[in-house]
Design a protein around this motif. Structure first.
Motif, PDB file in Angstrom:
ATOM      1  N   ARG A  15       0.838  -1.213   0.000  1.00  0.00           N
ATOM      2  CA  ARG A  15       0.000   0.000   0.000  1.00  0.00           C
ATOM      3  C   ARG A  15       0.864   1.252   0.000  1.00  0.00           C
ATOM      4  N   LYS A  16       1.902   1.245   0.805  1.00  0.00           N
ATOM      5  CA  LYS A  16       2.773   2.419   0.894  1.00  0.00           C
ATOM      6  C   LYS A  16       3.598   2.612  -0.379  1.00  0.00           C
ATOM      7  N   GLN A  17       3.978   1.509  -1.028  1.00  0.00           N
ATOM      8  CA  GLN A  17       4.702   1.627  -2.295  1.00  0.00           C
ATOM      9  C   GLN A  17       3.835   2.323  -3.342  1.00  0.00           C
ATOM     10  N   LYS A  18       2.542   2.101  -3.263  1.00  0.00           N
ATOM     11  CA  LYS A  18       1.607   2.750  -4.203  1.00  0.00           C
ATOM     12  C   LYS A  18       1.163   4.122  -3.705  1.00  0.00           C
ATOM     13  N   LYS A  19       1.693   4.523  -2.524  1.00  0.00           N
ATOM     14  CA  LYS A  19       1.345   5.813  -1.917  1.00  0.00           C
ATOM     15  C   LYS A  19      -0.169   5.955  -1.741  1.00  0.00           C
ATOM     16  N   MET A  20      -0.759   4.910  -1.205  1.00  0.00           N
ATOM     17  CA  MET A  20      -2.200   4.871  -0.999  1.00  0.00           C
ATOM     18  C   MET A  20      -2.532   4.981   0.485  1.00  0.00           C
ATOM     19  N   THR A  21      -3.688   5.530   0.761  1.00  0.00           N
ATOM     20  CA  THR A  21      -4.213   5.528   2.120  1.00  0.00           C
ATOM     21  C   THR A  21      -5.035   4.261   2.312  1.00  0.00           C
ATOM     22  N   LEU A  22      -5.339   3.957   3.558  1.00  0.00           N
ATOM     23  CA  LEU A  22      -6.223   2.824   3.833  1.00  0.00           C
ATOM     24  C   LEU A  22      -7.590   3.039   3.178  1.00  0.00           C
ATOM     25  N   ARG A  23      -8.055   4.265   3.203  1.00  0.00           N
ATOM     26  CA  ARG A  23      -9.354   4.578   2.597  1.00  0.00           C
ATOM     27  C   ARG A  23      -9.338   4.288   1.091  1.00  0.00           C
ATOM     28  N   GLN A  24      -8.266   4.671   0.415  1.00  0.00           N
ATOM     29  CA  GLN A  24      -8.155   4.412  -1.023  1.00  0.00           C
ATOM     30  C   GLN A  24      -8.094   2.916  -1.319  1.00  0.00           C
ATOM     31  N   GLU A  40      -3.356  -4.742   8.910  1.00  0.00           N
ATOM     32  CA  GLU A  40      -2.015  -4.156   8.936  1.00  0.00           C
ATOM     33  C   GLU A  40      -1.432  -4.133  10.345  1.00  0.00           C
ATOM     34  N   ALA A  41      -2.273  -3.981  11.349  1.00  0.00           N
ATOM     35  CA  ALA A  41      -1.788  -4.003  12.730  1.00  0.00           C
ATOM     36  C   ALA A  41      -1.225  -5.380  13.071  1.00  0.00           C
ATOM     37  N   PHE A  59      -5.859  -6.789  -6.319  1.00  0.00           N
ATOM     38  CA  PHE A  59      -5.665  -5.365  -6.579  1.00  0.00           C
ATOM     39  C   PHE A  59      -4.191  -5.048  -6.837  1.00  0.00           C
ATOM     40  N   PHE A  60      -3.308  -5.624  -6.035  1.00  0.00           N
ATOM     41  CA  PHE A  60      -1.879  -5.354  -6.184  1.00  0.00           C
ATOM     42  C   PHE A  60      -1.226  -6.219  -7.258  1.00  0.00           C
ATOM     43  N   ASN A  61      -2.027  -7.062  -7.897  1.00  0.00           N
ATOM     44  CA  ASN A  61      -1.561  -7.933  -8.973  1.00  0.00           C
ATOM     45  C   ASN A  61      -0.435  -8.855  -8.518  1.00  0.00           C
ATOM     46  N   VAL A  62      -0.615  -9.421  -7.325  1.00  0.00           N
ATOM     47  CA  VAL A  62       0.317 -10.413  -6.803  1.00  0.00           C
ATOM     48  C   VAL A  62      -0.468 -11.654  -6.412  1.00  0.00           C
ATOM     49  N   ASP A  63       0.217 -12.766  -6.355  1.00  0.00           N
ATOM     50  CA  ASP A  63      -0.393 -13.976  -5.826  1.00  0.00           C
ATOM     51  C   ASP A  63      -0.534 -13.814  -4.319  1.00  0.00           C
ATOM     52  N   VAL A  64      -1.562 -14.399  -3.761  1.00  0.00           N
ATOM     53  CA  VAL A  64      -1.805 -14.272  -2.324  1.00  0.00           C
ATOM     54  C   VAL A  64      -0.631 -14.820  -1.503  1.00  0.00           C
ATOM     55  N   SER A  65       0.185 -15.664  -2.106  1.00  0.00           N
ATOM     56  CA  SER A  65       1.365 -16.201  -1.410  1.00  0.00           C
ATOM     57  C   SER A  65       2.338 -15.086  -1.002  1.00  0.00           C
ATOM     58  N   TYR A  66       2.270 -13.937  -1.653  1.00  0.00           N
ATOM     59  CA  TYR A  66       3.130 -12.804  -1.292  1.00  0.00           C
ATOM     60  C   TYR A  66       2.973 -12.444   0.182  1.00  0.00           C
ATOM     61  N   PHE A  67       1.747 -12.515   0.682  1.00  0.00           N
ATOM     62  CA  PHE A  67       1.488 -12.112   2.057  1.00  0.00           C
ATOM     63  C   PHE A  67       2.131 -13.050   3.073  1.00  0.00           C
ATOM     64  N   ALA A  68       2.459 -14.264   2.635  1.00  0.00           N
ATOM     65  CA  ALA A  68       3.071 -15.253   3.528  1.00  0.00           C
ATOM     66  C   ALA A  68       4.591 -15.269   3.422  1.00  0.00           C
ATOM     67  N   ALA A  69       5.154 -14.342   2.677  1.00  0.00           N
ATOM     68  CA  ALA A  69       6.610 -14.285   2.510  1.00  0.00           C
ATOM     69  C   ALA A  69       7.219 -13.452   3.632  1.00  0.00           C
ATOM     70  N   GLY A  70       8.267 -13.980   4.225  1.00  0.00           N
ATOM     71  CA  GLY A  70       8.950 -13.275   5.300  1.00  0.00           C
ATOM     72  C   GLY A  70       9.730 -12.073   4.800  1.00  0.00           C
ATOM     73  N   GLU A  71       9.953 -11.139   5.690  1.00  0.00           N
ATOM     74  CA  GLU A  71      10.667  -9.911   5.332  1.00  0.00           C
ATOM     75  C   GLU A  71      12.075 -10.210   4.815  1.00  0.00           C
ATOM     76  N   ASP A  72      12.786 -11.127   5.468  1.00  0.00           N
ATOM     77  CA  ASP A  72      14.136 -11.502   5.019  1.00  0.00           C
ATOM     78  C   ASP A  72      14.082 -12.080   3.609  1.00  0.00           C
ATOM     79  N   GLU A  73      13.086 -12.917   3.379  1.00  0.00           N
ATOM     80  CA  GLU A  73      12.917 -13.544   2.069  1.00  0.00           C
ATOM     81  C   GLU A  73      12.685 -12.480   0.990  1.00  0.00           C
ATOM     82  N   LEU A  74      11.811 -11.531   1.266  1.00  0.00           N
ATOM     83  CA  LEU A  74      11.510 -10.472   0.301  1.00  0.00           C
ATOM     84  C   LEU A  74      12.704  -9.555   0.069  1.00  0.00           C
TER      85      LEU A  74
END
Length: 137
Positions: A15-24, A40-41, A59-74
């Motif tokens: 969301r932040k990479q796209k410079k979007m608010t939660l509302r958007q 997000e919390a 919406f972000f055009n990613v596979d849902v598996s993206y959300f399960a990727a660790g920060e180190d991995e990304l």
């Protein structure tokens, strides 16, 4: 709850990479702003809805598996690698279009591309199991 923190962190990052608010993001995905805020919390929703995660991923055009990727991995992946690994439309053609070279500077072979497709599918299956486990917590 660490799993949920990872999911929340990854959603917030996109969301932040796209410079979007939660509302958007809420307006774009049909997921309420309150639900997104809780996601997000990372510790406010015990069992995130797979359907809502999939709407956000779409919406972000990613596979849902993206959300399960660790920060180190990304962090180890280049932007091109992330786009390939988490592409919503993972096909052999997608892999063919990627400019992939081996450690010796040679383009990978067709057999290697097919192997890569199978490996990425297995990777996603393992991440899907991670997300499925959220429903069991």
């Amino acid at each position: 709850m660490e799993k949920n923190m990872m999911i929340g962190r990854n959603i917030a990052k996109l969301r932040k990479q796209k410079k979007m608010t939660l509302r958007q993001l809420a307006a774009a995905t049909g997921v309420t702003q309150g639900y997104l805020s809780k996601l997000e919390a990372g510790n406010k929703i015990k069992k995130p809805s797979y359907e809502k995660l999939n709407a956000i991923a779409k919406f972000f055009n990613v596979d849902v598996s993206y959300f399960a990727a660790g920060e180190d991995e990304l962090n180890k992946m280049s932007q091109e690698e992330k786009e390939l690994v988490f592409s919503r439309n993972l096909t052999l053609d997608t892999i063919r279009k990627a400019d992939i070279i081996d450690s010796e500077g040679n383009k990978i072979t067709e057999d290697e591309r097919e192997f890569m497709l199978n490996a990425l599918k297995s990777y996603r299956e393992s991440k899907a199991k991670f997300l499925d486990e959220l429903e069991e917590d």
